[in-house]
Design a protein around this motif. Sequence first.
Motif, mmCIF file in Angstrom:
data_model
loop_
_atom_site.group_PDB
_atom_site.id
_atom_site.type_symbol
_atom_site.label_atom_id
_atom_site.label_comp_id
_atom_site.label_asym_id
_atom_site.label_seq_id
_atom_site.Cartn_x
_atom_site.Cartn_y
_atom_site.Cartn_z
ATOM 1 N N ALA A 188 0.861 -1.188 0.000
ATOM 2 C CA ALA A 188 0.000 0.000 0.000
ATOM 3 C C ALA A 188 0.891 1.229 0.000
ATOM 4 N N ILE A 189 0.614 2.138 -0.921
ATOM 5 C CA ILE A 189 1.352 3.409 -0.947
ATOM 6 C C ILE A 189 0.412 4.438 -0.330
ATOM 7 N N ASP A 190 0.775 4.876 0.862
ATOM 8 C CA ASP A 190 -0.168 5.664 1.657
ATOM 9 C C ASP A 190 0.615 6.639 2.542
ATOM 10 N N ALA A 208 -0.287 -0.450 -4.579
ATOM 11 C CA ALA A 208 -1.682 0.001 -4.539
ATOM 12 C C ALA A 208 -1.771 1.465 -4.139
ATOM 13 N N PHE A 209 -2.498 2.234 -4.954
ATOM 14 C CA PHE A 209 -2.692 3.668 -4.723
ATOM 15 C C PHE A 209 -4.179 3.930 -4.525
ATOM 16 N N GLY A 210 -4.502 4.910 -3.660
ATOM 17 C CA GLY A 210 -5.899 5.129 -3.300
ATOM 18 C C GLY A 210 -6.612 6.141 -4.185
ATOM 19 N N THR A 211 -7.905 6.220 -3.974
ATOM 20 C CA THR A 211 -8.739 7.162 -4.713
ATOM 21 C C THR A 211 -8.407 8.595 -4.287
ATOM 22 N N GLU A 212 -8.673 9.546 -5.195
ATOM 23 C CA GLU A 212 -8.158 10.902 -5.008
ATOM 24 C C GLU A 212 -8.564 11.537 -3.672
ATOM 25 N N ARG A 213 -9.821 11.421 -3.299
ATOM 26 C CA ARG A 213 -10.211 12.137 -2.087
ATOM 27 C C ARG A 213 -9.964 11.327 -0.821
ATOM 28 N N ALA A 214 -10.387 10.078 -0.808
ATOM 29 C CA ALA A 214 -10.392 9.323 0.444
ATOM 30 C C ALA A 214 -9.161 8.457 0.649
ATOM 31 N N GLY A 215 -8.334 8.277 -0.378
ATOM 32 C CA GLY A 215 -7.165 7.416 -0.233
ATOM 33 C C GLY A 215 -7.540 5.944 -0.305
ATOM 34 N N LEU A 216 -6.632 5.082 0.158
ATOM 35 C CA LEU A 216 -6.870 3.631 0.083
ATOM 36 C C LEU A 216 -7.967 3.203 1.059
ATOM 37 N N ALA A 229 5.259 5.239 2.555
ATOM 38 C CA ALA A 229 4.874 6.641 2.325
ATOM 39 C C ALA A 229 5.987 7.389 1.618
ATOM 40 N N LEU A 230 5.589 8.365 0.814
ATOM 41 C CA LEU A 230 6.551 9.306 0.223
ATOM 42 C C LEU A 230 6.663 10.466 1.211
ATOM 43 N N PRO A 231 7.851 10.675 1.769
ATOM 44 C CA PRO A 231 7.981 11.704 2.798
ATOM 45 C C PRO A 231 7.585 13.081 2.263
ATOM 46 N N MET A 232 6.891 13.848 3.090
ATOM 47 C CA MET A 232 6.436 15.189 2.672
ATOM 48 C C MET A 232 6.761 16.197 3.770
ATOM 49 N N THR A 233 6.827 17.453 3.389
ATOM 50 C CA THR A 233 7.003 18.543 4.347
ATOM 51 C C THR A 233 5.779 18.596 5.260
ATOM 52 N N SER A 238 -1.145 15.491 1.138
ATOM 53 C CA SER A 238 -0.861 14.377 0.219
ATOM 54 C C SER A 238 -0.415 14.928 -1.123
ATOM 55 N N LEU A 239 0.110 14.029 -1.937
ATOM 56 C CA LEU A 239 0.465 14.350 -3.317
ATOM 57 C C LEU A 239 -0.716 14.007 -4.215
ATOM 58 N N ASN A 240 -0.751 14.636 -5.363
ATOM 59 C CA ASN A 240 -1.691 14.237 -6.404
ATOM 60 C C ASN A 240 -1.434 12.760 -6.759
#
Length: 255
Positions: A188-190, A208-216, A229-233, A238-240
């Motif tokens: 899961a990519i979350d 596995a990637f989730g739906t745009e609004r609600a995620g996985l 997870a892709l680390p973010m500031t 979330s990312l697009n």
Amino acid sequence: VCGVERVDTDLVARFRRARGDDRLVVLEGFHALKHALRFGARVRDAVATDVGALERLAAELAPDLAGRFAALARPVGGRGLRPARAARAADRVLALAERPPVDAATVLAAALGSAPVVLLEDPRDLGNLGACVRVAAAAGVSGLVTTGDRDPWAPEALRGAAGLHFALPVARAEAFPHPPPTDRPIVAIDPAGAPLRPAAVPAGAVLAFGTERAGLSDALLARADATLALPMTPGVSSLNLATAVAATLYAWRLR
Ligand SMILES: C[S@@+](CC[C@H](N)C(=O)[O-])C[C@H]1O[C@@H](n2cnc3c(N)ncnc32)[C@H](O)[C@@H]1O
């Protein structure tokens, strides 16, 4: 067919019918047709307002396809066909191609190689879905499966992918099959996962990637063998979706 100005009723009817026919796909614009031809699509019909402009662009951007556009495309009157977003004359082209018969179970069950399968859970935005197909083709994944009711082969998705659906197997399932028809590990990519390091992506995973609004969905998160997870500031939620697919696949490519 959006933007047909002077009505060729046969043409309009044929392309309109094709939009609802799951054996056919509609290709809009030069790049979609270019990639479809390059990756072996069976193109049944193509119409263009300026076949010469198509060929000139092919000579510049796709010399491997020189002559193919002129051989395929029937000219239609200068004001007869105007795909709404086509800025250049060479993009005023529409084509019908056969949709490759691929099903989701086959894509998931394909022999476990090192390349991942991308799973998009219920993607909503067709342009974004197309951008995911494009990056999946560029990264060299073994296939892409969507769940939910959006057709990944819809013209808007083909346009977003620049026709690269023909470069890899792309299929839709109503839902992710349970049990999955595959031994591939599910990752899961979350945003709530452990930081994604290239070495953490197992060979042949279903990413596995989730739906745009609600995620996985909770169901998919519960079935995952790992969550990354892709680390973010801090403060960025979330990312697009297509951006997340791109970042993940290029981390995998650099492993
Ligand atoms: C627009 S995001 C969904 C946002 C949703 N509110 C959430 O928190 O999951 C769509 C998908 O992109 C992926 N994604 C976006 N940002 C991510 C991140 N920083 N790390 C991992 N996955 C991410 C996830 O798969 C997510 O389900």
